[in-house]
Design a protein around this motif. Structure first.
Motif, mmCIF file in Angstrom:
data_model
loop_
_atom_site.group_PDB
_atom_site.id
_atom_site.type_symbol
_atom_site.label_atom_id
_atom_site.label_comp_id
_atom_site.label_asym_id
_atom_site.label_seq_id
_atom_site.Cartn_x
_atom_site.Cartn_y
_atom_site.Cartn_z
ATOM 1 N N HIS A 259 0.824 -1.122 0.146
ATOM 2 C CA HIS A 259 -0.056 -0.194 0.107
ATOM 3 C C HIS A 259 0.805 1.142 0.029
ATOM 4 N N VAL A 260 0.647 1.925 -1.028
ATOM 5 C CA VAL A 260 1.369 3.292 -1.236
ATOM 6 C C VAL A 260 0.625 4.430 -1.368
ATOM 7 N N ALA A 261 0.852 5.291 -0.312
ATOM 8 C CA ALA A 261 -0.064 6.643 -0.187
ATOM 9 C C ALA A 261 0.505 7.676 -1.260
ATOM 10 N N ASP A 262 1.571 7.671 -1.444
ATOM 11 C CA ASP A 262 2.154 8.944 -2.284
ATOM 12 C C ASP A 262 1.808 8.242 -3.722
ATOM 13 N N THR A 263 1.410 9.185 -4.582
ATOM 14 C CA THR A 263 1.261 8.561 -5.960
ATOM 15 C C THR A 263 2.413 8.622 -6.931
ATOM 16 N N ALA A 264 3.066 9.620 -6.457
ATOM 17 C CA ALA A 264 4.585 9.600 -7.378
ATOM 18 C C ALA A 264 5.231 8.315 -6.926
ATOM 19 N N SER B 228 7.843 -13.624 -6.093
ATOM 20 C CA SER B 228 7.364 -14.046 -7.291
ATOM 21 C C SER B 228 6.256 -13.241 -7.722
ATOM 22 N N GLY B 229 5.654 -12.363 -7.118
ATOM 23 C CA GLY B 229 4.801 -11.174 -7.640
ATOM 24 C C GLY B 229 4.599 -10.127 -6.622
ATOM 25 N N ILE B 230 3.804 -9.247 -6.783
ATOM 26 C CA ILE B 230 3.564 -8.159 -6.045
ATOM 27 C C ILE B 230 2.415 -7.410 -6.269
ATOM 28 N N THR B 231 1.494 -6.828 -5.523
ATOM 29 C CA THR B 231 0.595 -6.054 -5.761
ATOM 30 C C THR B 231 0.628 -4.599 -5.283
ATOM 31 N N LEU B 232 0.590 -3.702 -6.087
ATOM 32 C CA LEU B 232 0.808 -2.338 -5.848
ATOM 33 C C LEU B 232 -0.622 -1.982 -5.718
ATOM 34 N N SER B 233 -0.845 -1.008 -4.466
ATOM 35 C CA SER B 233 -2.382 -0.619 -4.348
ATOM 36 C C SER B 233 -2.152 1.010 -3.638
ATOM 37 N N ASP B 234 -3.131 1.793 -4.100
ATOM 38 C CA ASP B 234 -3.202 3.162 -3.680
ATOM 39 C C ASP B 234 -4.366 3.134 -2.328
ATOM 40 N N ALA B 235 -5.001 2.001 -2.199
ATOM 41 C CA ALA B 235 -5.841 1.995 -0.919
ATOM 42 C C ALA B 235 -5.154 2.112 0.413
ATOM 43 N N GLN C 200 -3.798 1.780 3.885
ATOM 44 C CA GLN C 200 -3.298 0.416 4.500
ATOM 45 C C GLN C 200 -4.280 0.235 5.530
ATOM 46 N N PRO C 201 -4.437 -1.220 5.549
ATOM 47 C CA PRO C 201 -5.201 -1.871 6.615
ATOM 48 C C PRO C 201 -4.706 -1.866 8.011
ATOM 49 N N VAL D 177 2.843 -2.918 4.197
ATOM 50 C CA VAL D 177 3.076 -4.336 3.350
ATOM 51 C C VAL D 177 1.828 -5.198 4.100
ATOM 52 N N VAL D 178 1.234 -6.023 3.494
ATOM 53 C CA VAL D 178 0.249 -7.075 3.751
ATOM 54 C C VAL D 178 0.818 -8.338 3.086
#
Length: 982
Positions: A899-904, A921-928, A930-931, A945-946
């Protein structure tokens, strides 16, 4: 990422190990330096490396002038430190495009060698004085030659390169001729004079010593408080006296730690600004030597300490005594009228004002013996006090001195003689001893015999450093002192800068230079004095250029020994002056004048010297501010008008691991030979490079273990480069513009490092070079770039852009790291270089630092990758939590959500293949947002990171866990590996 050679394929899969590009190199994991380094030394000698470098034309000159070690023993760790620093400077400047010439040298004359030969004589029951002086000098020469050969091989074993076949020796005939010529410049310009003044004198070695030949040790001295009774108020010519009559019955009390100087007393000095009082003794202890009713004059601030020393139980301070009352006061010498004194001390002892008198210790009055101390001598000059010649060369009183004749201050074995105790007894007998004791203090000792020295008045030859010189070299001043001070202020850079103030203070406050020594092994003072003339007479010294030229021609042809041949005076003076009218001087020059003159016969006269006779660098230990730096500065200021150097670099002393001075008696010495035998010279050199040599350094077993560990990590970095570059050729090379961002970031770092490494090498800051390169190798490369790119290097297709770009960057890294580290680790980097670029003529030491294009710098890209690396740390931290909990075994088992708050920053991560960067092996980048419970680091805000497991099957070639594994032509592979196998 693919497996390394320790992994095995599973029982249900195809074995793809032969299809991956695992590192391959013959460069050994274990260095084996002690056994292998001599092979490289032999190779460099065969290739004639040093002289091959001289063939590179058109390079600007760079000359570090070697301060000569003394040729009289095996090297110690300080020698190794010194020579390795010099070698790193020379090698680095050579590889930065300079012509870095280095002529090693040795100091060969002087007392240490003469002392060794005398010891050999004494062991055989022989007397040096019974041996022909030329035969004796030749024995000294042979002794020095033997140690030059030994030390040369020991220096070469350290990996130090230079013109070892043709070093400079101060005992070479041309050198002796030049030293004499430099001395005769002082003769001709009026700086040379013979004077009689107190100098530091070694009774054991029977010679004057320079400050640089003296070391200070704790010493226990006698201390005495002595009454000087007032004799009269007769007016002393320069003083206006107003002494009150009550002082006529008083005693002025002095304090000294040299009772043996009392027979030479000629005055008592007082401080014009000190407050004094008149004290009456009222009550004394049983063993006190004070007398009830006597009155004493003392400095008020010191009176209490005197009362305690004299065991006075009660006294009365009668009144203030103004210093003006001492004007015209005459004291009686304590031995005046002594039985058996034969009137020797029946002279007046005046009281004189002295600015050197303080109330820090003692009584506020200073016993003044002009023949035995510089302050005393200067006061004696001012008030025309007579000099005394009571103490002979072996520190015994002259035989006809009443009461004390023949008694020694220091015995021939360096122990205390009877002179002090005899004086204390005589003072007590005369009723002059008020108190006595002992004090432990720092006292000068000869650094050769280790025996205490004394200040003794002797006729010596001096260079007057304030004499105005009309020699046409007055650009920086018209006296030696002015030229030296101007050089320090305006012409010389100091590393560290504290050296400037240290040397300046020494030059500013020093007295005239004592040039003469009463020894045999050295360059003689090549001058003649007129019989019957006084030293102050204008014709006392023979000044004739023809005579000088004859002397120099003889020295060039046969060496300085010719001075001692019968009939030499007659040959030198033939047709110029009647030899019967002149005495030939047989003192030898201070050995510091020899080494101070090296700029003339090395820098000026040799083809591998410098055009202007000035060195770029003089480098030695901190003690050389009063030694070689000092004498070279004075000598060159006198004979060429300025300092012979542009930079003065100073290193500290070498201590043991606890910070204690090394000593054979303590058993804490570390010899360079034992370090080389266990670890190799490169480990010793790396220790030098790791330390801040401008301070004192520590060395020992645990420290060397740490150095060896640093070495191992650097070696592993180079070994990885060599393995990963196996088979690389120019056809693979990728232009930087076509490279992925990660490779361009490495190029940016190389451009940064190129500037930093060159800057630190130019500033002689090797610890800065080492730390910069070590951190780059371990943090930027091993823990980041190599870690990420192993997958591409091992598993990408041979012709893939990413793999080719990575190999191109590894090649650029190899060439820069190998050369940048070569000045520090010459043996290892030669091994590295030849492992990749073998050849009969190949050597990293024939190579310069590669030019690094400024266009590789990309500050915007670097800023972006700072953000990427920060986000990677958060992912790595989150995966380490799962690994510790045994949820996963390797990072490839994960496909975390970031989870990344800064759009840049989010855009940056999306653009760089962030899964590859994080080795997942993979990664999901999200602007949501952070939980709750997501992993985060306080110093990387806005990234969390989750954990999530990777989905799919494990590729049997690269071990990534991907959904497409098993759906391609090659069983158990992912799309990337299937294409690579095709």
């Amino acid at each position: 990422m693919c497996a390394d050679t320790t992994e095995t394929a599973t029982e249900t899969t195809v074995d793809y190990r032969d299809t991956v590009f695992l590192p391959e190199t013959e460069f050994p994991m274990r260095a084996g330096l002690p056994a292998r380094e001599p092979e490289w030394l032999a190779r460099w000698e065969r290739l004639n490396i040093y002289h091959r470098l001289r063939e590179k034309e058109g390079r600007p000159s760079f000359v570090l002038h070697d301060g000569p070690p003394y040729a009289n023993g095996h090297l110690h760790i300080g020698h190794a430190l010194n020579k390795v620093i010099k070698d790193i400077i020379n090698r680095s400047h050579q590889m930065m495009g300079m012509d870095a010439r280095y002529v090693p040298g040795w100091d060969c004359h002087g007392l240490p060698i003469e002392w060794k030969i005398e010891e050999q004589y004494r062991a055989k029951g022989l007397n040096k004085d019974d041996v022909d002086i030329i035969a004796f000098r030749q024995e000294c020469r042979r002794f020095a030659e033997g140690w030059v050969d030994v030390q040369r091989e020991e220096f070469k074993r350290l990996g130090v390169y230079g013109n070892w076949e043709d070093p400079y020796l101060t005992m070479a005939w041309h050198a002796e001729a030049v030293i004499a010529a430099e001395f005769m410049k002082l003769l001709m310009n009026g700086s040379l004079y013979q004077g009689s003044k107190p100098v530091m004198w070694s009774p054991v070695e029977k010679t004057a010593l320079a400050e640089a030949e003296v070391e200070y040790h704790d010493h226990t001295s006698h201390t005495i408080w002595v009454r000087f009774r007032v004799a009269s108020a007769a007016q002393f010519p320069e003083l206006d006296g107003c002494m009150n009559t009550d002082l006529l019955q008083a005693s002025v009390v002095i304090w000294t730690t040299t009772p043996w100087t009392i027979p030479q007393n000629r005055a008592v000095a007082y401080g014009p600004g000190i407050g004094y009082g008149l004290y009456r003794v009222d009550q004394v202890a049983e063993k006190s030597t004070a007398t009830v009713g006597e009155t004493l004059v003392l400095a008020d601030s010191l009176a209490e300490s005197v009362r305690e020393a004299a065991k006075v139980e009660a006294w009365t301070r009668l009144r203030d005594v103004a210093p003006a009352e001492f004007g015209g006061m005459i004291l009686a010498h304590p031995y005046r009228g002594a039985e058996g004194g034969n009137g020797e001390w029946d002279y007046d002892v005046p009281m004189l004002p002295g600015d050197h008198v303080t109330d820090d210790a003692g009584t506020g009055f200073v016993h003044t013996a002009p023949s035995h101390g510089d302050d005393d001598y200067q006061l004696g000059l001012k008030y025309r006090l007579p000099m005394t010649y009571n103490v002979t060369e072996d520190s015994s009183y002259r035989a006809d001195l009443p009461l004390f004749g023949g008694q020694h201050v220091i015995l021939p074995d360096g122990k205390e003689g009877p002179a002090n105790v005899s004086n204390i007894k005589q003072l007590a007998y005369a009723g002059a001893l008020l108190a006595k004791g002992k004090v432990k203090h720092s006292y000068p000792h000869s650094w050769r015999s280790k025996a205490p020295v004394i200040f003794r008045n002797t006729p010596q030859w001096f260079a007057a450093i304030d004499h105005v010189l009309a020699d046409g070299m007055g650009e920086f001043g018209d006296t030696i002192r002015k030229r030296a001070l101007t050089s320090i202020e305006d012409l010389v850079e100091f590393t560290p800068v504290s050296g400037k103030n240290r040397l300046h203070a020494m030059i500013q406050n020093r007295p005239d230079w004592v040039l003469s020594r009463q020894r045999a092994w050295g360059v003689p003072l090549t001058c003649f004095t007129k019989k019957g003339a006084k030293p102050t007479d204008p014709d006392f010294l023979l000044r004739d250029e023809t005579v000088n030229a004859r002397i120099l021609a003889a020295f060039e042809a046969e060496g300085a020994d010719v001075w001692y041949l019968p009939g030499f005076k007659e040959k030198a003076l033939d047709g110029i002056a009647d030899p019967a009218d002149y005495d030939q001087v047989f003192d030898v020059l201070d050995v510091w004048f020899d080494s101070g003159s090296t700029h003339a016969f090395v820098l000026r006269d040799r083809a591998d010297g410098t055009e202007d006779g000035i060195a770029d660098v003089y480098l030695e230990g901190t003690d050389q501010h009063r030694g070689w730096f000092h004498s070279s500065l004075l000598q060159a200021s006198a004979t060429r008008g300025r300092a012979p150097y542009r930079n003065v670099v100073t290193h500290g002393f070498t201590l043991d691991e606890k910070g204690m001075k090394m000593s054979k008696s303590l058993g804490n010495t570390v010899g360079p030979q034992e370090v080389i035998g266990e670890y190799g010279a490169d480990i010793l050199r790396l220790w030098v490079a790791q330390t801040d040599y401008t301070l004192d350094q520590r060395i020992g077993k645990e420290i060397l273990k740490g150095v060896a560990d640093s070495y191992r990590r650097l070696r592993n970095t180079m070994r990885f480069l060599l393995g990963a570059l196996k088979g690389f050729d120019e056809a693979e090379r990728v232009d930087p513009a076509d490279m992925p961002e990660l490779e361009r970031w490495v190029l940016h770092r190389l451009a940064q490092l190129d500037a930093e490494v060159r800057r630190e090498y130019r500033a002689f800051n090797f610890s800065g070079v080492f730390q910069t390169l070590f951190n780059f190798a371990t943090v930027d490369l091993s823990a980041f770039y190599f870690d990420i790119r192993k997958d591409a290097l091992y598993c990408d297709a041979a012709d893939s852009l990413r793999r080719r770009a990575a190999r191109t960057v590894l090649d650029l890294l190899f060439r820069r790291l190998a050369t940048w580290l070569a000045p520090i680790l010459p043996f290892t980097m030669e091994d590295v270089w030849l492992s990749r670029l073998p050849g009969e003529e190949s050597s990293v030491h024939l190579t310069d630092f590669p030019d690094t294009p400024a266009g590789w710098r990309d500050e915007a890209l670097a800023a972006k990758w700072e953000s990427v690396r920060a986000a990677r740390r958060v992912v790595t931290g989150a995966l380490e939590v799962e690994r510790t909990a045994k949820v996963i075994g390797a990072s490839l088992e994960a496909k975390p959500v970031v989870h990344v708050a800064d759009t840049a920053i989010l855009a940056a991560l999306n653009s760089v293949g962030f899964a590859d960067v994080c080795i997942t092996s993979g990664i999901t980048l999200s602007d949501a947002p952070q939980p709750a419970g997501a992993f985060a680091l306080a110093d990387v805000p806005g990234v969390a990171v989750v954990f999530a497991p990777a989905e799919g099957a494990k590729c049997q070639r690269c071990w990534q866990i991907l959904p497409d594994v098993g759906s391609h032509a090659h069983p158990g592979t992912c799309a990337r590996c299937d294409a690579a196998l095709a």
